[in-house]
Design an enzyme around this catalytic site. Structure first.
Site, PDB file in Angstrom:
ATOM      1  N   HIS A 176      20.295  31.473  96.577  1.00 46.41           N
ATOM      2  CA  HIS A 176      19.900  30.135  97.257  1.00 46.41           C
ATOM      3  C   HIS A 176      19.301  28.684  96.948  1.00 46.41           C
ATOM      4  CE1 HIS A 176      18.023  33.149 100.713  1.00 46.41           C
ATOM      5  NE2 HIS A 176      19.120  33.114 100.479  1.00 46.41           N
ATOM      6  N   CYS A 211       7.813  31.325  77.289  1.00 46.55           N
ATOM      7  CA  CYS A 211       6.858  31.341  76.782  1.00 46.55           C
ATOM      8  C   CYS A 211       5.099  32.215  77.067  1.00 46.55           C
ATOM      9  CB  CYS A 211       5.918  29.256  76.645  1.00 46.55           C
ATOM     10  SG  CYS A 211       5.666  28.698  79.210  1.00 46.55           S
ATOM     11  N   ASP A 227       8.603  29.598  72.988  1.00 46.58           N
ATOM     12  CA  ASP A 227       7.716  28.871  71.612  1.00 46.58           C
ATOM     13  C   ASP A 227       6.834  30.060  71.297  1.00 46.58           C
ATOM     14  OD1 ASP A 227       6.272  29.822  73.477  1.00 46.58           O
ATOM     15  OD2 ASP A 227       3.850  28.361  74.630  1.00 46.58           O
ATOM     16  N   THR A 233       3.453  31.895  79.752  1.00 47.07           N
ATOM     17  CA  THR A 233       3.134  31.677  80.952  1.00 47.07           C
ATOM     18  C   THR A 233       4.633  31.835  82.194  1.00 47.07           C
ATOM     19  OG1 THR A 233       2.404  29.975  81.684  1.00 47.07           O
ATOM     20  CG2 THR A 233       0.681  31.490  81.310  1.00 47.07           C
ATOM     21  N   HIS A 290      22.926  26.134 101.700  1.00 48.73           N
ATOM     22  CA  HIS A 290      22.439  26.288 100.470  1.00 48.73           C
ATOM     23  C   HIS A 290      22.338  25.081  99.595  1.00 48.73           C
ATOM     24  CE1 HIS A 290      20.316  30.253 101.512  1.00 48.73           C
ATOM     25  NE2 HIS A 290      21.478  30.696 101.459  1.00 48.73           N
TER      26      HIS A 290
END
Length: 149
Positions: free
Chosen positions: A98, A65, A8, A67, A133
């Site tokens: 993992h 973005c 964004d 954050t 995993h």
């Protein structure tokens, strides 16, 4: 390796730096937008990248973005996507080793460009370890199936 990338407005500058970095490493990518710093809605771009990865058109995706959080939540709504928000190289490595993360989310307002590029390198270089995993990642898919009915 082919990478789908998107952001964004809050992650636009970081996305542009990552694109340049990918070019320098001769890694093929497609930019799914946005194309500037004008305000846009992150779900649109998280979804576009996630859908391209889900469809198998790209091996992995990178979304940015402000954050990394909002765009990662959006990407994770696409079944089969395991998008990890990462702010350090160890988490980048573990998200691949993992969790078999197939989309990486970064926050332009959280980490600097230098660290972001190191994270991208670690994340792209690391392979999924499988083994124990694999079972755990399979259980994530089972949760998706349960709630997509």
């Amino acid at each position: 390796m082919k990478i789908a990338i998107g952001s964004d407005h809050g992650g636009y500058n970081l996305k542009e730096a990552i694109k340049k970095h990918l070019e320098e490493k001769s890694i093929e990518y497609k930019d799914f937008g946005t194309n500037g710093i004008e305000s846009v809605d992150y779900p649109e771009f998280g979804m576009k990248v996630a859908e391209a990865v889900k469809a198998g058109e790209y091996d992995r995706g990178i979304v940015c973005c402000g954050t990394g959080i909002g765009i990662s939540i959006s990407a994770n709504k696409v079944p089969g996507i395991r998008c990890a928000v990462v702010s350090d190289t160890f988490s980048a490595e573990m998200s691949r080793a993992h969790n078999n993360a197939n989309v990486l989310a970064l926050g332009e307002r959280i980490i600097g460009q230098g660290l972001a590029l190191k994270i991208v390198d670690v994340w792209l270089d690391k392979e999924f370890e499988g083994g124990r995993h694999e079972r755990r990642v399979g259980k994530i898919g089972d949760i998706e199936k349960k709630y997509s009915k």
